[in-house]
Scaffold this motif. Structure first.
Motif, PDB file in Angstrom:
ATOM      1  N   GLU A 134       5.147  -1.546 -13.452  1.00  0.00           N
ATOM      2  CA  GLU A 134       3.887  -1.016 -12.857  1.00  0.00           C
ATOM      3  C   GLU A 134       4.654  -0.028 -12.080  1.00  0.00           C
ATOM      4  N   ASN A 135       5.325  -1.041 -11.048  1.00  0.00           N
ATOM      5  CA  ASN A 135       5.981  -0.758  -9.567  1.00  0.00           C
ATOM      6  C   ASN A 135       8.495  -1.086  -9.892  1.00  0.00           C
ATOM      7  N   PRO A 136       8.586  -0.303 -10.560  1.00  0.00           N
ATOM      8  CA  PRO A 136       9.931  -1.221 -10.620  1.00  0.00           C
ATOM      9  C   PRO A 136      10.388  -0.824  -9.034  1.00  0.00           C
ATOM     10  N   LEU A 137       9.810  -0.114  -8.158  1.00  0.00           N
ATOM     11  CA  LEU A 137      10.850  -0.005  -6.689  1.00  0.00           C
ATOM     12  C   LEU A 137      10.547  -1.332  -6.191  1.00  0.00           C
ATOM     13  N   ARG A 138       9.134  -2.103  -6.224  1.00  0.00           N
ATOM     14  CA  ARG A 138       8.547  -3.275  -5.359  1.00  0.00           C
ATOM     15  C   ARG A 138       9.728  -4.071  -5.340  1.00  0.00           C
ATOM     16  N   VAL A 139      10.301  -3.930  -7.392  1.00  0.00           N
ATOM     17  CA  VAL A 139      11.030  -5.374  -7.052  1.00  0.00           C
ATOM     18  C   VAL A 139      12.730  -5.260  -6.216  1.00  0.00           C
ATOM     19  N   LEU A 140      12.507  -4.000  -5.621  1.00  0.00           N
ATOM     20  CA  LEU A 140      13.268  -4.012  -4.910  1.00  0.00           C
ATOM     21  C   LEU A 140      13.661  -4.498  -3.644  1.00  0.00           C
ATOM     22  N   ASP A 141      12.446  -4.892  -2.845  1.00  0.00           N
ATOM     23  CA  ASP A 141      12.725  -5.334  -1.706  1.00  0.00           C
ATOM     24  C   ASP A 141      12.420  -7.049  -1.587  1.00  0.00           C
ATOM     25  N   CYS A 142      12.183  -7.925  -3.294  1.00  0.00           N
ATOM     26  CA  CYS A 142      11.228  -9.131  -3.247  1.00  0.00           C
ATOM     27  C   CYS A 142      12.454  -9.887  -2.369  1.00  0.00           C
ATOM     28  N   LYS A 143      11.963 -10.592  -2.612  1.00  0.00           N
ATOM     29  CA  LYS A 143      12.339 -12.079  -1.576  1.00  0.00           C
ATOM     30  C   LYS A 143      13.026 -13.192  -2.613  1.00  0.00           C
ATOM     31  N   ASN A 144      12.493 -12.777  -3.144  1.00  0.00           N
ATOM     32  CA  ASN A 144      13.065 -14.084  -4.000  1.00  0.00           C
ATOM     33  C   ASN A 144      14.685 -14.207  -4.211  1.00  0.00           C
TER      34      ASN A 144
END
Length: 428
Positions: free
Chosen positions: A201-211
């Motif tokens: 849905e929003n691939p960019l979000r994955v970039l700032d995931c802290k996991n």
RNA sequence: GUGGGCGUAGCUCAGUUGGUUAGAGCGCCAGGUUGUGGUCCUGGAGGUCGCGGGUUCGACCCCCGUCGCUCACCCCA
């Protein structure tokens, strides 16, 4: 007495009173001062707007637009939303009034988001910010970022960092998202539980995931910063160069992806190292070259910055900064009155007219009680007006900050009072 | 929306294995002789122990519910 429970401030909101509000005054005044120095004027726009202003502005898919807005209907069946952020309303006003550009506005405003409160996060919080509309000159990016930087320095903060990135423009970001999507598709099962499902849905979000798992994957992913088009690249280099020239240290953070859809090109965030919670961003912003058009205006670029007041105060506490830029406001004078005639109120009026901040006690308290209040008020001087002074046409002037217990007090003729005060209260 | 911790004076908290008039510090008010603060001394006001129900001879203490606060996840300021 009523037997209904007392009213309380709504969940996630708070009253700011007394000593706490003095700190707010200091912060706001300091920010206003900086904004003026950079050529900004104050913009006041409505607390609520047509819900579309925010939905189209920050993106229908964003968490804020989807589930955090306070939306309501008025009696005319119009659907409004309490502002969840400060930029969209300014842009709406810009479009409506079509001012000459560059349009530079600063604001102080509450912002409303329906979230579960926690440290440094509220349902009503307050932001200080600036927006510049109408030009894409990278020097404006430099000005906005440096205003933020100098403001933070100005209020005494030390332990913070500036992260910066470029989100590209509509074209090169779209091209990049194709690359990223393709990459993530091959690694979907390695992502964290959350993003394994919703990365698409929003691939960019994955970039700032802290996991850790997401980080492991994205360490190998292509980064937008390496795929900027020439125009964006040149623009970003100019921004970084300008900051370098000012001696402002901006760390490139290719993972920096801010929450609202409208960002393009320059994005930045100030992170406090004094806050240990997850709420460690004390300010942030960026360029939003597509937003004006998105809201129905002629294509026009913009850049802004916002900072949370509650979080700044938290940061000042965490850094042990008590003085808040020396903006505590204490009284000049406390008037002690034991005559009970009109003379004291006349004297107060005169002093206030002269520009002194003056307070007194009420309800005919004993002189001792009044002196205690004078002490607590933080006033520099106490003026005593009793029967003796009144008869002699004088007042007793007592220094409340003379350290020792020795009574430094004098009788001053009322006709000379303003001249003497000017002398005593001039230099600190 | 999900989960953890906590709700005793205005504030920060104590309250012994449930036992009778619930405490402290700070703050507030009044005094400490003849009109005067910041230190000190004395006295005073102020609490439905969040709310509702249950267990018990008896509940601030145990159980359930509820509301609120707080911290974290998510996202952001």
């Amino acid at each position: 007495m009523s037997d209904t429970p007392p009213f309380k401030a709504p969940i996630g909101t708070h009253d700011v009173l007394g000593a706490e509000s003095a700190r707010w005054e200091g912060l706001i005044a300091t920010f206003a001062n900086f904004a003026h120095r950079y050529g900004f004027h104050l913009a006041i726009t409505p607390m609520f707007e047509d819900v579309g202003v925010f939905k189209r502005g920050i993106g229908e898919e964003s968490d804020v637009a989807r589930k955090e807005m306070y939306v309501f209907q008025d009696r005319g069946e119009r659907t409004y939303a309490l502002r969840p952020e400060g930029t969209a309303p300014i842009v709406r006003a810009f479009i409506q009034h079509n001012p000459t550009t560059p349009f530079k506005a600063w604001y102080f405003t509450p912002a409303f988001r329906y979230e579960r409160p926690q440290a440094g996060r509220y349902r009503q919080h307050h932001q200080l910010g600036v927006e510049v509309l109408g030009t894409e000159d990278p020097m404006l990016d430099v000005e906005v970022v440096s205003l933020a930087q100098r403001f933070f320095e100005g209020i005494g903060l030390h332990r913070f960092r500036l992260l910066i990135n470029s989100m590209g423009d509509a074209q090169c970001r779209a091209d990049y998202v194709v690359l990223l999507r393709d990459f993530l598709a091959h690694h979907a099962d390695e992502l964290c539980d959350e993003h394994a499902k919703v990365w698409s849905e929003n691939p960019l979000r994955v970039l700032d995931c802290k996991n850790e798992r997401c980080i492991a994957v994205t360490n190998e992913a292509p980064m937008l910063i390496d795929h900027l088009c020439d125009a964006c690249r040149v623009h970003f280099d100019a921004v970084r160069g300008g900051l370098r020239a000012l001696g402002i240290d901006a760390t490139l953070e290719p993972r920096l992806v801010r929450g609202f859809d409208y960002y393009s090109r320059t994005t930045f965030e100030f992170i406090s190292d004094a806050l240990d919670g997850a709420q460690n961003a004390i300010g942030g912003g960026g360029r939003y070259d597509g937003l004006v058009e998105q809201l129905g205006g002629k294509p026009s670029s913009g850049i802004g910055f916002g900072s949370g007041v509650e979080r700044l105060l938290l940061t000042l506490d965490a850094e042990g900064i008590k003085d808040d830029a020396g903006l505590r406001r204490d009284l000049d004078i406390f008037l002690v009155d034991t005559v009970g005639t009109d003379a004291p109120v006349v004297l107060l009026d005169r002093l206030r007219h002269e520009g002194y901040s003056v307070d007194r006690s009420y309800d005919q308290r004993s002189m001792k009680a009044q002196m205690k209040l004078a002490d607590k008020s933080g006033a520099r001087l106490a003026l005593l007006l009793g029967p003796q002074e009144l008869a002699a046409g004088e007042v007793t002037m007592r220094d409340l900050r003379s350290g020792d217990f020795g009574a430094t007090q004098d009788r001053v003729a009322q006709v000379d009072l303003l001249a003497v005060l000017a002398q005593r209260l001039k230099v600190t």
